[in-house]
Design a protein around this motif. Structure first.
Motif, PDB file in Angstrom:
ATOM      1  N   ILE A  10       0.843  -1.207   0.000  1.00  0.00           N
ATOM      2  CA  ILE A  10       0.000   0.000   0.000  1.00  0.00           C
ATOM      3  C   ILE A  10       0.873   1.251   0.000  1.00  0.00           C
ATOM      4  CG2 ILE A  10      -1.579   1.365   1.447  1.00  0.00           C
ATOM      5  CD1 ILE A  10      -2.958  -1.223   2.248  1.00  0.00           C
ATOM      6  N   LYS A  11       1.902   1.242   0.840  1.00  0.00           N
ATOM      7  CA  LYS A  11       2.777   2.423   0.908  1.00  0.00           C
ATOM      8  C   LYS A  11       3.457   2.646  -0.443  1.00  0.00           C
ATOM      9  CE  LYS A  11       4.992   1.107   4.673  1.00  0.00           C
ATOM     10  NZ  LYS A  11       5.953   1.087   5.789  1.00  0.00           N
ATOM     11  N   PHE A  12       3.799   1.536  -1.103  1.00  0.00           N
ATOM     12  CA  PHE A  12       4.482   1.662  -2.399  1.00  0.00           C
ATOM     13  C   PHE A  12       3.567   2.266  -3.457  1.00  0.00           C
ATOM     14  CE2 PHE A  12       5.303  -0.200  -6.602  1.00  0.00           C
ATOM     15  CZ  PHE A  12       6.558   0.345  -6.848  1.00  0.00           C
ATOM     16  N   ILE A  13       2.355   1.713  -3.594  1.00  0.00           N
ATOM     17  CA  ILE A  13       1.501   2.202  -4.704  1.00  0.00           C
ATOM     18  C   ILE A  13       0.902   3.579  -4.434  1.00  0.00           C
ATOM     19  CG2 ILE A  13       0.900  -0.081  -5.641  1.00  0.00           C
ATOM     20  CD1 ILE A  13      -1.857   0.248  -4.315  1.00  0.00           C
ATOM     21  N   THR A  14       0.902   4.008  -3.170  1.00  0.00           N
ATOM     22  CA  THR A  14       0.340   5.338  -2.879  1.00  0.00           C
ATOM     23  C   THR A  14       1.448   6.373  -2.632  1.00  0.00           C
ATOM     24  OG1 THR A  14       0.150   4.790  -0.537  1.00  0.00           O
ATOM     25  CG2 THR A  14      -1.792   4.400  -1.887  1.00  0.00           C
ATOM     26  N   GLY A  15       2.682   5.932  -2.770  1.00  0.00           N
ATOM     27  CA  GLY A  15       3.810   6.844  -2.578  1.00  0.00           C
ATOM     28  C   GLY A  15       3.890   7.868  -3.704  1.00  0.00           C
ATOM     29  N   LYS A  16       4.623   8.949  -3.454  1.00  0.00           N
ATOM     30  CA  LYS A  16       4.685  10.053  -4.426  1.00  0.00           C
ATOM     31  C   LYS A  16       5.148   9.584  -5.806  1.00  0.00           C
ATOM     32  CE  LYS A  16       5.584  14.094  -1.564  1.00  0.00           C
ATOM     33  NZ  LYS A  16       6.586  15.038  -1.089  1.00  0.00           N
ATOM     34  N   GLU A  17       6.190   8.766  -5.799  1.00  0.00           N
ATOM     35  CA  GLU A  17       6.793   8.343  -7.073  1.00  0.00           C
ATOM     36  C   GLU A  17       5.803   7.517  -7.908  1.00  0.00           C
ATOM     37  OE1 GLU A  17      10.644   5.771  -8.211  1.00  0.00           O
ATOM     38  OE2 GLU A  17      10.785   6.850  -6.305  1.00  0.00           O
ATOM     39  N   ALA A  18       5.234   6.505  -7.232  1.00  0.00           N
ATOM     40  CA  ALA A  18       4.304   5.623  -7.947  1.00  0.00           C
ATOM     41  C   ALA A  18       3.051   6.376  -8.380  1.00  0.00           C
ATOM     42  CB  ALA A  18       3.927   4.435  -7.078  1.00  0.00           C
ATOM     43  N   GLN A  19       2.577   7.320  -7.539  1.00  0.00           N
ATOM     44  CA  GLN A  19       1.366   8.072  -7.878  1.00  0.00           C
ATOM     45  C   GLN A  19       1.548   8.886  -9.160  1.00  0.00           C
ATOM     46  OE1 GLN A  19      -1.825   9.430  -5.894  1.00  0.00           O
ATOM     47  NE2 GLN A  19      -1.855   7.207  -5.747  1.00  0.00           N
ATOM     48  N   LYS A  20       2.726   9.459  -9.314  1.00  0.00           N
ATOM     49  CA  LYS A  20       2.978  10.255 -10.518  1.00  0.00           C
ATOM     50  C   LYS A  20       2.994   9.348 -11.752  1.00  0.00           C
ATOM     51  CE  LYS A  20       6.088  13.708 -12.461  1.00  0.00           C
ATOM     52  NZ  LYS A  20       7.235  14.589 -12.235  1.00  0.00           N
ATOM     53  N   ARG A  61      -2.748  12.914  -3.674  1.00  0.00           N
ATOM     54  CA  ARG A  61      -1.751  13.802  -3.043  1.00  0.00           C
ATOM     55  C   ARG A  61      -1.790  15.209  -3.639  1.00  0.00           C
ATOM     56  NH1 ARG A  61       2.157  11.466  -0.030  1.00  0.00           N
ATOM     57  NH2 ARG A  61       2.047   9.186   0.117  1.00  0.00           N
ATOM     58  N   ARG A  62      -1.564  16.195  -2.774  1.00  0.00           N
ATOM     59  CA  ARG A  62      -1.472  17.581  -3.241  1.00  0.00           C
ATOM     60  C   ARG A  62      -0.293  17.726  -4.202  1.00  0.00           C
ATOM     61  NH1 ARG A  62      -3.620  22.400  -1.738  1.00  0.00           N
ATOM     62  NH2 ARG A  62      -4.679  21.493   0.038  1.00  0.00           N
ATOM     63  N   SER A  63       0.816  17.070  -3.876  1.00  0.00           N
ATOM     64  CA  SER A  63       2.001  17.184  -4.733  1.00  0.00           C
ATOM     65  C   SER A  63       1.725  16.635  -6.132  1.00  0.00           C
ATOM     66  CB  SER A  63       3.185  16.449  -4.096  1.00  0.00           C
ATOM     67  OG  SER A  63       2.874  15.092  -3.905  1.00  0.00           O
ATOM     68  N   THR A  64       0.855  15.651  -6.233  1.00  0.00           N
ATOM     69  CA  THR A  64       0.507  15.095  -7.552  1.00  0.00           C
ATOM     70  C   THR A  64      -0.356  16.096  -8.312  1.00  0.00           C
ATOM     71  OG1 THR A  64       0.428  12.929  -6.474  1.00  0.00           O
ATOM     72  CG2 THR A  64      -0.459  13.046  -8.687  1.00  0.00           C
ATOM     73  N   LEU A  65      -1.330  16.677  -7.603  1.00  0.00           N
ATOM     74  CA  LEU A  65      -2.267  17.605  -8.239  1.00  0.00           C
ATOM     75  C   LEU A  65      -1.600  18.908  -8.664  1.00  0.00           C
ATOM     76  CD1 LEU A  65      -5.253  16.934  -5.847  1.00  0.00           C
ATOM     77  CD2 LEU A  65      -5.375  16.717  -8.319  1.00  0.00           C
ATOM     78  N   THR A  66      -0.460  19.216  -8.046  1.00  0.00           N
ATOM     79  CA  THR A  66       0.217  20.473  -8.383  1.00  0.00           C
ATOM     80  C   THR A  66       1.561  20.232  -9.078  1.00  0.00           C
ATOM     81  OG1 THR A  66       1.150  20.470  -6.148  1.00  0.00           O
ATOM     82  CG2 THR A  66      -0.844  21.783  -6.481  1.00  0.00           C
ATOM     83  N   ASP A  67       1.785  19.004  -9.489  1.00  0.00           N
ATOM     84  CA  ASP A  67       3.045  18.668 -10.155  1.00  0.00           C
ATOM     85  C   ASP A  67       3.102  19.367 -11.517  1.00  0.00           C
ATOM     86  OD1 ASP A  67       5.269  16.161 -10.158  1.00  0.00           O
ATOM     87  OD2 ASP A  67       4.690  16.956 -12.120  1.00  0.00           O
ATOM     88  N   PRO A  68       4.124  20.203 -11.771  1.00  0.00           N
ATOM     89  CA  PRO A  68       4.162  20.960 -13.036  1.00  0.00           C
ATOM     90  C   PRO A  68       4.197  20.058 -14.272  1.00  0.00           C
ATOM     91  CG  PRO A  68       5.856  21.712 -11.494  1.00  0.00           C
ATOM     92  CD  PRO A  68       5.259  20.493 -10.904  1.00  0.00           C
TER      93      PRO A  68
END
Lengths: 297, 446
Positions: free
Chosen positions: B352-362, B373-380
């Motif tokens: 779960i931590k792997f597939i929901t992590g920042k890297e995998a989410q992108k 994640r906010r970081s995903t939604l605001t990733d340039p």
């Protein structure tokens, strides 16, 4: 002395042969008798899967009487069974009579005609769902093209939805009826026909006075098979209409599935399925009795 | 060997084989990797995944996880009804068929009440820094939360949005014709009144063009679509005290509007539509607007499956005038079967931590995934390819995860609505009768 030995051998042989019954006995006990007894037993409990069962006596059966959806679904099931089986019987008879000659083409046609029965009902349902699609379906397109008023679509109008799913059942199972009746026709004796023709009987007279009475056992068996099968209808309707629009195509098995498999009310679903089982048994007894009556006559 | 003995042996073998095959799935081996580079070598997990757009790429992520940890994750993709059925039967019969499963936001209450999935709260608290807790959008925690328990971890967040044909809405001819008829500028609707006007304006059966489409077929699809409209009217199934208010005046108004969609503005067959049919109506250019979940947004730009690529706009779903901005939030969490061994649970949590992590989410977002994640939604980088991410962020910031109630009886509630709403749109019942029946039946569940 000789008689005693023969009797002994016979008894010993019979005892050995008894062992051949073990597999089917085990099979029946585990896969038929136990589920049926458990089904009846659990129907007296308020049992939701995952929670403690509580004995309620005939509570589930009483609740069933107030379950308008289930009572309605029983009526829909009966309409479905009668309409589908009668249509399959009549069509099956007509096609079987047409195919009952020895022309070389007939062998190929008999094979082709069986194709619908090869589909599993779920696949047949999904294919017909696409054909019936209210906006993109091929049948919808052509029916509208020839000027037929099918409203918003055959499967979504309350007036035509049940007819549409009956048609799919008829498409799938008429071939079975054809093959069974054809086999019956092939096994009929020739003498009565020759005698009737010598007496100058018309084709209709021959059909109603000779063919139909002689075919009676075959027809009863075909009706028995199809009636019990139609009572179990689920897949085709599940795939095409999901029981809708509204409750128009909700047959008993759909309601039982909803209660048991979706709401996990196992006790109540068992009670509902037992009632359907009673209908099946009544139909079975009726047809088997007809079979014996035919033999006595 | 005499016949009696032979038959005895045969019967014995039959019984043994019956017992052998009657056994369930064997308990998977405990982690054997120990301190090696592959901490979960030898562990096998089975993951039941909803057949949404993101499902296929879950398999790729499962493979990547396997390469990093040694665990083998088998992904089963299942339809909505089948998924609920399979996992609930797995829970109630303790067969441990699935270690991990996607959890619809609506199922949270039922799963928490029955203790079917593991309460992840202790693990979340333990690994707060590692999962970058604050980066996860607050509303996404409703995916799996119930009475202080977190029975699923947010995996895919969906924004309830209005999807519309921006080419038609910005067409000068259409704009002037609309203004002449309705007296105000044609623009993507923000209110229900504007939505109705635009739906009416664009409905042109002679051109095979319809203003607004929704799901009508009896089943979960019609129930869920109506619940979205119901909340846009400020109505709900339950009030703040848990009383059933599904037959309130606001709810009735929403059902009347919903019936109008099928009577006046949708393609004729919409009364028999499921999710995929509704999407097809939009993607083939037959429908101008639909209320939908943001997970489908990327697909509209894929020319292989969409005839309206480059022509789509997205905005938060319209609401009744005067009600506070509050938008539908939904989606999928991922839960761990509470029945499985601790070793399996630990490996599942790592997954779960792997597939929901920042890297995998992108990575996942680039392959039909959905953000949490906010970081995903605001990733340039992502914003460049998906300019609609800002709209999703707006919905998430004003999101309500109870658009469809998380009540422990949610599945039955949905089943009741699946019939009653369908009966209203097919005119088997009046909207008043349909909601009155629904209210009676939902009250009986309590």
């Amino acid at each position: 002395m000789e008689t005693d030995t023969t009797g002994f051998i016979k008894t010993k042989k019979n005892r050995s042969l008894m062992w051949f019954l073990v597999p089917i006995t085990v099979y029946l006990l585990f896969f038929f008798l136990y589920p049926v007894i458990y089904d009846i037993y659990i129907s007296f409990f308020d049992y939701r899967l995952g929670s403690q069962a509580q004995f309620v006596g005939f509570g589930n059966y009483r609740a069933m009487l107030n379950d308008s959806q289930y009572m309605g679904s029983l009526i829909t099931t009966m309409v479905f069974v009668v309409a589908a089986v009668v249509a399959e019987l009549v069509l099956g008879m007509i096609i079987a009579l047409l195919l009952n000659n020895e022309h070389p083409l007939m062998q190929g046609i008999r094979t082709i005609i069986l194709i619908p029965t090869v589909f599993t009902p779920l696949v047949a349902g999904l294919v017909w769902k696409a054909l019936y699609h209210p906006d993109l379906g091929m049948y919808t397109y052509y029916l509208r093209k020839i000027g037929l008023d099918i409203g918003r679509g055959l499967t979504v109008e309350r007036s035509s939805a049940l007819f549409s799913v009956i048609l799919v059942d008829v498409w799938e199972w008429t071939p079975l009826m054809v093959i069974v009746i054809l086999a019956g026709l092939k096994s009929l004796p020739k003498d009565p026909y020759e005698a009737a023709m010598l007496d100058g009987a018309s084709r209709l007279q021959i059909f109603f006075r000779i063919t139909l009475p002689l075919l009676r056992p075959t027809l009863v068996v075909a009706l028995l098979i199809r009636t019990l099968d139609a009572l179990k209808i689920f897949d085709i309707i599940w795939a095409i209409t999901g029981g809708g629009p509204g409750t128009t195509t909700t047959v008993a098995n759909l309601r039982i599935y909803e209660v048991g498999m979706q709401h996990l009310k196992i006790g109540y679903a068992a009670a509902l399925s037992n009632v359907l089982l009673v209908f099946g048994v009544i139909a079975g007894v009726f047809f088997v009795q007809s079979l014996y009556k035919g033999k006595e006559a | 060997m005499n016949m009696k003995r032979l038959m005895g042996m045969a019967a014995g073998m039959l019984l043994c084989s019956t017992m052998l095959f009657a056994g369930g799935k064997q308990e998977a081996a405990a982690p054997a990797g120990g301190g090696s580079d592959l901490p979960y070598a030898g562990v096998e997990l089975r993951f039941a995944v909803m057949a949404d757009q993101f499902a296929d790429y879950t398999k790729v992520l499962a493979q990547e996880f396997g390469q990093k940890t040694g665990a083998k994750v088998n992904v089963d993709i299942l339809g909505y009804t089948e998924l609920y059925q399979k996992i609930t039967q797995d829970f109630t019969t303790d067969t441990k068929q699935y270690d991990l499963l996607t959890v619809d936001i609506m199922w949270s209450g039922e799963f928490a009440k029955n203790g079917w999935t593991e309460d992840l709260t202790p693990m979340i608290n333990r690994d707060k820094a590692e999962i970058d807790y604050d980066d996860i959008m607050p509303v996404t925690w409703t995916l799996g939360s119930w009475n202080g328990k977190q029975v699923a971890f947010p995996m895919a967040g969906y924004a309830n949005s209005l999807i519309y044909r921006k080419d038609l809405f910005s067409d000068p001819k259409e704009k002037s014709a609309f203004k002449a008829k309705y007296g105000y500028e044609l623009a993507p609707p923000t209110t229900i009144k504007q939505l109705g006007d635009a739906a009416e304006f664009f409905t042109r059966p002679d051109e095979n063009l319809y203003g607004l489409v929704a799901n009508g077929a009896r089943g979960s699809a019609v129930a869920q679509d109506w619940m979205e409209y119901m909340r846009s009217f400020g109505a709900a199934i339950f009030d703040a005290n848990g009383n059933v208010v599904v037959d309130s005046p606001a709810s009735l108004a929403s059902l009347k509007f919903f019936v109008n969609i099928f009577d006046k503005w949708a393609p004729p067959g919409a009364i028999g539509y499921w999710w995929d049919d509704r999407e097809t109506a939009y993607r083939t250019g037959q429908a101008v607007m639909q209320s939908s979940w943001s997970i489908a947004r990327a697909g509209y730009e894929n020319e292989e499956i969409s005839l309206v690529a480059g022509k789509t706009g997205m905005t938060p779903s319209p609401r009744v005038e005067g009600t506070a901005a509050e938008y539908g939030f939904g989606g999928w969490g991922v839960g761990i079967n509470a029945d499985i061994s601790d070793a399996q649970k630990e490996a599942s949590w790592a997954f779960i931590k792997f597939i929901t992590g920042k890297e995998a989410q992108k990575e996942w977002m680039l392959h039909d995934g959905a953000p949490i994640r906010r970081s995903t939604l605001t990733d340039p980088d992502l914003e460049k390819q998906m300019p609609w991410l800002g709209e999703i962020l707006t919905v998430f910031e004003n999101g309500n995860g109870d658009y469809r109630p998380r009540d422990p009886n949610s599945n039955e509630i949905q089943s009741i609505l699946a019939l009653r709403i369908n009966q209203a749109i097919t005119h088997e019942l009046t909207p008043e009768q349909a909601l009155s029946e629904a209210a009676k039946e939902i009250k009986a569940l309590k």
